[in-house]
Design a protein around this motif. Structure first.
Motif, mmCIF file in Angstrom:
data_model
loop_
_atom_site.group_PDB
_atom_site.id
_atom_site.type_symbol
_atom_site.label_atom_id
_atom_site.label_comp_id
_atom_site.label_asym_id
_atom_site.label_seq_id
_atom_site.Cartn_x
_atom_site.Cartn_y
_atom_site.Cartn_z
ATOM 1 N N GLN A 197 6.049 -24.709 37.861
ATOM 2 C CA GLN A 197 6.516 -23.768 36.965
ATOM 3 C C GLN A 197 6.954 -24.033 35.401
ATOM 4 O O GLN A 197 6.499 -23.074 34.614
ATOM 5 C CB GLN A 197 7.940 -23.020 37.562
ATOM 6 C CG GLN A 197 7.663 -22.460 38.625
ATOM 7 C CD GLN A 197 8.968 -21.986 39.369
ATOM 8 O OE1 GLN A 197 10.083 -22.464 39.139
ATOM 9 N NE2 GLN A 197 8.794 -20.946 40.151
ATOM 10 N N ASP A 216 7.763 -22.027 31.755
ATOM 11 C CA ASP A 216 9.218 -21.439 32.286
ATOM 12 C C ASP A 216 10.209 -22.010 32.001
ATOM 13 O O ASP A 216 10.498 -23.294 32.590
ATOM 14 C CB ASP A 216 9.019 -21.284 33.988
ATOM 15 C CG ASP A 216 10.120 -20.402 34.459
ATOM 16 O OD1 ASP A 216 11.174 -20.562 34.067
ATOM 17 O OD2 ASP A 216 9.775 -20.027 35.616
ATOM 18 N N ALA A 272 12.960 -22.792 35.019
ATOM 19 C CA ALA A 272 12.523 -23.798 35.624
ATOM 20 C C ALA A 272 12.874 -25.087 35.239
ATOM 21 O O ALA A 272 13.264 -26.030 35.868
ATOM 22 C CB ALA A 272 11.055 -23.571 36.219
#
Length: 191
Positions: free
Chosen positions: A25, A30, A33
């Motif tokens: 991720q 992200d 994450a």
């Protein structure tokens, strides 16, 4: 052990799977994450850097650099082996590079122990002083193995992979180091 879909899975495997998913991720950009990955691994990253550099400020710098590299390299991360080992290899390489550049090693001091992340909030200042004094009397390899297992929470197998030592060596040095620590904490030095 937990049973998922009829398959026995250990906590270690679940943790590894979670870290792997987080890294994938992060590779897609992200930030949440990344924050979760950081929260789960910062203690291990810092403990490894501290065990190699033996200086709190240097270890903090290397830990920060390691997470910068993880953010930058995550898009090229490919699941193969332990994600924690990948992360700690990045950390180890940065720490060893810093040691080579500086050509020095400093003693583990009180400041370093005070800088250990909140992953071990139950260590009182008095206990920290006793541990500091006792750990300073262990060999460097025993100290690293104990820090990586007890402070960073790595499994012995992960410690062995990271330090490039046989598992049997890690286990024997860990147990020998604990035995020495117990003796030192009781005031019984075998030196």
């Amino acid at each position: 052990m937990l049973t998922l879909l009829g398959v026995q899975t250990t906590e270690e495997e679940i943790r590894s799977q979670e870290l792997e998913q987080l890294l994938l991720q992060v590779g897609r950009g992200d930030r949440e994450a990344f924050a979760r990955l950081y929260g789960l691994t910062r203690g291990a990253v810092y403990a490894l850097a501290l065990s190699l550099l033996r200086d709190a400020h240097e270890a903090q710098d290397v830990a920060q650099d390691a997470f910068v590299q993880v953010w930058e390299r995550a898009p090229s991360y490919r699941p193969q082996g332990s994600p924690m080992a990948w992360l700690l290899t990045v950390t180890r390489n940065l720490a060893l590079s810093r040691l080579r550049r500086s050509g020095r090693q400093t003693a583990l001091d009180e400041e370093a122990w005070n800088a250990i992340p909140a992953a071990a909030p139950d260590v009182s200042p008095e206990d920290r002083q006793v541990l500091q004094d006792a750990l300073a009397r262990l060999g460097a390899e025993e100290r690293r193995i104990i820090l990586l297992h007890a402070v960073a929470g790595l499994k012995h197998r992960e410690t062995a992979q990271l330090l490039e030592l046989p598992l049997s060596t890690v286990l024997s040095k860990y147990h020998r180091g604990l035995k020495k620590l117990r003796a030192l904490m009781k005031g019984e030095s075998d030196r």
